[in-house]
Design a protein around this motif. Structure first.
Motif, PDB file in Angstrom:
ATOM      1  N   THR A   1      -8.189  -8.711   2.950  1.00 35.72           N
ATOM      2  CA  THR A   1      -7.134  -7.731   2.640  1.00 35.72           C
ATOM      3  C   THR A   1      -7.710  -6.323   2.620  1.00 35.72           C
ATOM      4  O   THR A   1      -7.166  -5.401   3.238  1.00 35.72           O
ATOM      5  N   GLU A   2      -8.854  -6.168   1.916  1.00 35.92           N
ATOM      6  CA  GLU A   2      -9.467  -4.836   1.801  1.00 35.92           C
ATOM      7  C   GLU A   2      -9.875  -4.298   3.174  1.00 35.92           C
ATOM      8  O   GLU A   2      -9.709  -3.115   3.456  1.00 35.92           O
ATOM      9  N   LEU A   3     -10.413  -5.192   4.017  1.00 36.52           N
ATOM     10  CA  LEU A   3     -10.841  -4.748   5.349  1.00 36.52           C
ATOM     11  C   LEU A   3      -9.648  -4.331   6.202  1.00 36.52           C
ATOM     12  O   LEU A   3      -9.710  -3.359   6.949  1.00 36.52           O
ATOM     13  N   THR A   4      -8.555  -5.080   6.096  1.00 39.70           N
ATOM     14  CA  THR A   4      -7.341  -4.744   6.848  1.00 39.70           C
ATOM     15  C   THR A   4      -6.822  -3.379   6.402  1.00 39.70           C
ATOM     16  O   THR A   4      -6.471  -2.527   7.226  1.00 39.70           O
ATOM     17  N   VAL A   5      -6.777  -3.172   5.075  1.00 40.46           N
ATOM     18  CA  VAL A   5      -6.315  -1.893   4.531  1.00 40.46           C
ATOM     19  C   VAL A   5      -7.236  -0.770   5.009  1.00 40.46           C
ATOM     20  O   VAL A   5      -6.783   0.288   5.464  1.00 40.46           O
ATOM     21  N   SER A   6      -8.555  -1.035   4.942  1.00 42.50           N
ATOM     22  CA  SER A   6      -9.543  -0.036   5.345  1.00 42.50           C
ATOM     23  C   SER A   6      -9.345   0.370   6.811  1.00 42.50           C
ATOM     24  O   SER A   6      -9.323   1.550   7.147  1.00 42.50           O
ATOM     25  N   ALA A   7      -9.180  -0.648   7.695  1.00 40.00           N
ATOM     26  CA  ALA A   7      -9.008  -0.371   9.131  1.00 40.00           C
ATOM     27  C   ALA A   7      -7.723   0.433   9.375  1.00 40.00           C
ATOM     28  O   ALA A   7      -7.711   1.391  10.158  1.00 40.00           O
ATOM     29  N   ALA A   8      -6.633   0.050   8.668  1.00 41.83           N
ATOM     30  CA  ALA A   8      -5.350   0.748   8.847  1.00 41.83           C
ATOM     31  C   ALA A   8      -5.454   2.205   8.393  1.00 41.83           C
ATOM     32  O   ALA A   8      -4.931   3.117   9.043  1.00 41.83           O
ATOM     33  N   LEU A   9      -6.155   2.433   7.271  1.00 45.82           N
ATOM     34  CA  LEU A   9      -6.291   3.802   6.751  1.00 45.82           C
ATOM     35  C   LEU A   9      -7.166   4.653   7.677  1.00 45.82           C
ATOM     36  O   LEU A   9      -6.882   5.826   7.899  1.00 45.82           O
ATOM     37  N   LYS A  10      -8.233   4.030   8.207  1.00 44.93           N
ATOM     38  CA  LYS A  10      -9.110   4.784   9.127  1.00 44.93           C
ATOM     39  C   LYS A  10      -8.309   5.257  10.341  1.00 44.93           C
ATOM     40  O   LYS A  10      -8.466   6.376  10.817  1.00 44.93           O
TER      41      LYS A  10
ATOM     42  N   SER B   1     -12.927  -6.934  -9.637  1.00 41.94           N
ATOM     43  CA  SER B   1     -12.612  -6.161  -8.426  1.00 41.94           C
ATOM     44  C   SER B   1     -12.192  -4.740  -8.764  1.00 41.94           C
ATOM     45  O   SER B   1     -12.570  -3.791  -8.083  1.00 41.94           O
ATOM     46  N   VAL B   2     -11.389  -4.605  -9.826  1.00 41.14           N
ATOM     47  CA  VAL B   2     -10.829  -3.292 -10.142  1.00 41.14           C
ATOM     48  C   VAL B   2     -11.944  -2.317 -10.538  1.00 41.14           C
ATOM     49  O   VAL B   2     -11.932  -1.147 -10.162  1.00 41.14           O
ATOM     50  N   ILE B   3     -12.959  -2.811 -11.246  1.00 36.40           N
ATOM     51  CA  ILE B   3     -14.076  -1.952 -11.664  1.00 36.40           C
ATOM     52  C   ILE B   3     -14.940  -1.575 -10.461  1.00 36.40           C
ATOM     53  O   ILE B   3     -15.331  -0.425 -10.280  1.00 36.40           O
TER      54      ILE B   3
ATOM     55  N   LYS C   1      -3.503  -8.136  -6.259  1.00 37.39           N
ATOM     56  CA  LYS C   1      -4.089  -7.165  -5.320  1.00 37.39           C
ATOM     57  C   LYS C   1      -3.440  -5.785  -5.490  1.00 37.39           C
ATOM     58  O   LYS C   1      -4.129  -4.773  -5.582  1.00 37.39           O
ATOM     59  N   ALA C   2      -2.110  -5.773  -5.529  1.00 37.59           N
ATOM     60  CA  ALA C   2      -1.409  -4.488  -5.640  1.00 37.59           C
ATOM     61  C   ALA C   2      -1.803  -3.785  -6.942  1.00 37.59           C
ATOM     62  O   ALA C   2      -2.076  -2.580  -6.957  1.00 37.59           O
ATOM     63  N   GLN C   3      -1.870  -4.563  -8.025  1.00 39.85           N
ATOM     64  CA  GLN C   3      -2.233  -3.978  -9.328  1.00 39.85           C
ATOM     65  C   GLN C   3      -3.675  -3.459  -9.310  1.00 39.85           C
ATOM     66  O   GLN C   3      -3.976  -2.409  -9.853  1.00 39.85           O
TER      67      GLN C   3
ATOM     68  N   TRP D   1      -6.934 -17.619  -0.716  1.00 40.69           N
ATOM     69  CA  TRP D   1      -5.819 -16.678  -0.876  1.00 40.69           C
ATOM     70  C   TRP D   1      -6.008 -15.793  -2.096  1.00 40.69           C
ATOM     71  O   TRP D   1      -6.805 -16.074  -2.959  1.00 40.69           O
ATOM     72  N   ASP D   2      -5.186 -14.779  -2.157  1.00 34.70           N
ATOM     73  CA  ASP D   2      -5.071 -13.957  -3.355  1.00 34.70           C
ATOM     74  C   ASP D   2      -3.599 -13.732  -3.624  1.00 34.70           C
ATOM     75  O   ASP D   2      -2.801 -13.708  -2.693  1.00 34.70           O
ATOM     76  N   SER D   3      -3.259 -13.528  -4.877  1.00 38.77           N
ATOM     77  CA  SER D   3      -1.849 -13.291  -5.189  1.00 38.77           C
ATOM     78  C   SER D   3      -1.514 -11.817  -4.929  1.00 38.77           C
ATOM     79  O   SER D   3      -2.326 -10.936  -5.202  1.00 38.77           O
TER      80      SER D   3
END
Length: 557
Positions: free
Chosen positions: A414-423, A95-97, A502-504, A496-498
């Protein structure tokens, strides 16, 4: 005659400006594209040939990138990312890459429009802060003592791996191993050292279902004298030593000159007495098993076996420490310093078993072990290596949850939620940073998009439907089921994800993207290789005069 112009000959090559930015972005994207297909449960495996001609078959991002041999410096730093991620939290290496590659890809447009890299980096850092605060909002605390929850959690985190097909087997082994070595430090803190105190032993043969966590330690050793010493002892008293049980050799090649024949006998007698004294000091404590990291002479072996004591020699220091942790013994440096409290009495059974052609010693059924061994069985070495990599990831996931018991939705939710919040937030940002900030928001969608691609569903339709759902509040847990490609609620499917992972992932990807964007010069000081037989290259730069190329003069020192 003109003034001399300084020309640097071949010793330095330099690229700069937007050319470098584009080259770095291209290289990073190439690395991301290599492992993009290994994300998610429907991921593909990669077959790698290593330098020694061995074969590695895996879909673990870190293992793949470790084997790559790349020349481009930006690509190398991308590989470093997955290694950092692996050492820090042990999961999310792919994911990080993918995320870092996407962050750089969306930045290329702004570089073309002559945005200054620091402006883009500032916007990215702001986006990172906001994305972490979104994670804090949607994170769900869990109870680490609830075995079923822990199992479903680790299972969903390693469902994307090769061993996902074996169900909860690996997750079960991982949770059992990590909870065994977990040490409470008080104040709600736990220390879980999975590298030091969990040993993974791989023995080809048998079935994967035969794998188990031993409440103790297993070592690839046999007793010193198999005929005379017991190979099975119930509730053994164990003494661990870090010194040789043989006659002390003189330091720095000591020479002894013997004049009379009797001197030789005296010398031998001294040796015998020295070893006998050593053994008697050990036998005072009535041990059943003596283990030393150094050598053990035949004479010492004789005294020990006569007293009915089994002995093992030349053990690795790390294994000795594990045995100490498992059975409550203390590793002693000198037999004279032995005390009753140093004897390990926590083990329930010492036994030597034979697997294939090799003997393995087991010190198991310990009362309260703080170290353990995971015994893996399987069809072939390659299979076992992949199972071991997956087990390491699973144990890292279990460790992360024990350290920080918070959960986030998987499947790209998680990524989609973050994306929507940032938009949403980007509309309130003023100035030139607004556009890169918005682009960072879009870049987060790379993870769910890649998941959808690997499932083989219609990517555009799926992504549009998901973005529509995430535009409404309350759909934070909606994501893609990596197996079917359906849009589902992650809570229901238990995907789930830990939180730590995700934060890292977000932090590492963003910071790496910013670092690569701020590179505007690549200066290579590597000299070109000479043809064999050519003379030495001049180390000082030469001056060529304009209009007269032949007349060269060396710069004065």
């Amino acid at each position: 005659m003109h003034a001399p112009v300084l020309v640097l000959k071949d010793s330095l090559k330099r690229e700069s400006g937007s050319k470098v930015h584009h080259a770095n972005i291209q290289a990073s994207k190439a690395v991301a594209d290599i492992i993009r297909t290994t994300l998610g449960p429907r991921s593909m495996l990669k077959m790698l040939l290593d330098a020694a001609g061995g074969i590695v078959v895996t879909n673990d991002g870190n293992a793949i990138l470790r084997e790559l041999d790349l020349a481009h410096p930006a690509a190398k730093s991308m590989i470093e990312l997955s290694r950092t991620q692996d050492e820090e939290v042990g999961d999310g290496t792919t994911s990080v890459i993918v995320l870092a590659g996407e962050m750089l890809h969306v930045a290329a447009t702004f570089i073309d429009k002559n945005y200054h890299p620091t402006v883009i980096c500032r916007a990215y850092n702001k986006a990172l802060e906001d994305s972490i605060s979104v994670l804090d909002k949607i994170a769900m605390p869990i109870d680490v003592t609830d075995r079923a929850t822990m199992l479903s959690l680790v299972k969903s985190c390693i469902g994307t791996k090769f061993t996902g097909q074996f169900g909860g087997l690996i997750a079960d082994l991982a949770i059992e191993a990590t909870t065994t070595v977990g040490v409470d430090l008080g104040q709600g803190l736990r220390e879980v050292d999975i590298k030091k105190y969990i040993k993974i032993e791989k023995i080809p043969g048998g079935q994967l279902e035969d794998s188990k966590v031993l409440k103790g330690v297993m070592i690839n050793k046999d007793v010193v004298a198999p005929g005379k010493m017991r190979r099975r002892i119930l509730f053994p008293r164990i003494i661990l030593l870090d010194c040789p049980l043989e006659y002390k050799k003189g330091e720095n090649q000591t020479n002894a000159e013997l004049v009379k024949e009797e001197d030789w006998e005296i010398l031998l007698k001294l040796e015998e007495e020295y070893i006998q004294n050593m053994c008697m000091q050990i036998l005072k404590f009535k041990p059943d098993l003596v283990i030393t990291e150094k050598g053990l002479s035949d004479l010492a072996c004789h005294y020990l076996s006569k007293a009915g004591v089994s002995a093992i020699r030349r053990l690795r220091k790390t294994d000795n420490n594990r045995i100490a942790k498992a059975c409550g013994a203390v590793v002693v440096n000198r037999p004279e310093e032995l005390q009753e409290s140093d004897v390990g009495t926590g083990a329930g059974l010492f036994e030597v078993k034979k697997f294939g052609d090799e003997f393995f010693a087991f010190i198991v059924d310990c009362k309260d072990p703080k170290a353990c061994t995971v015994l893996l069985r399987g069809a072939s070495k390659d299979l076992l290596n992949e199972v071991e990599r997956n087990l390491q990831d699973a144990m890292s996931v279990a460790r992360n949850i024990l350290k920080n018991p918070k959960l986030l939705p998987g499947g790209g939710a998680t990524e989609l939620t973050v994306s929507a919040a940032l938009k949403q937030k980007s509309s309130s940002i003023e100035g030139i940073e607004k556009w890169p900030y918005e682009a960072a928001a879009v870049a987060f969608e790379a993870i769910p998009r890649t998941l959808a691609q690997n499932c083989g569903v219609n990517v555009i339709r799926t992504m549009t439907a998901l973005q529509g759902k995430h535009a409404d509040v309350g759909n934070e847990w909606t994501g893609i089921d990596g197996n079917t490609g359906d849009i589902v609620d992650m809570k229901e499917r238990k995907i789930w994800d830990s939180y730590n992972v995700k934060a890292q992932t977000f932090k590492t990807a963003m910071e790496a993207a910013c670092m690569l964007l701020r590179i505007d010069d690549i200066v290579s000081g590597i000299k070109k290789k000479q043809a064999p037989g050519a003379g030495p290259t001049p180390s000082k730069p030469k001056v060529e005069e304009e209009g007269d190329a032949d007349s060269e003069q060396i710069l004065p020192e």
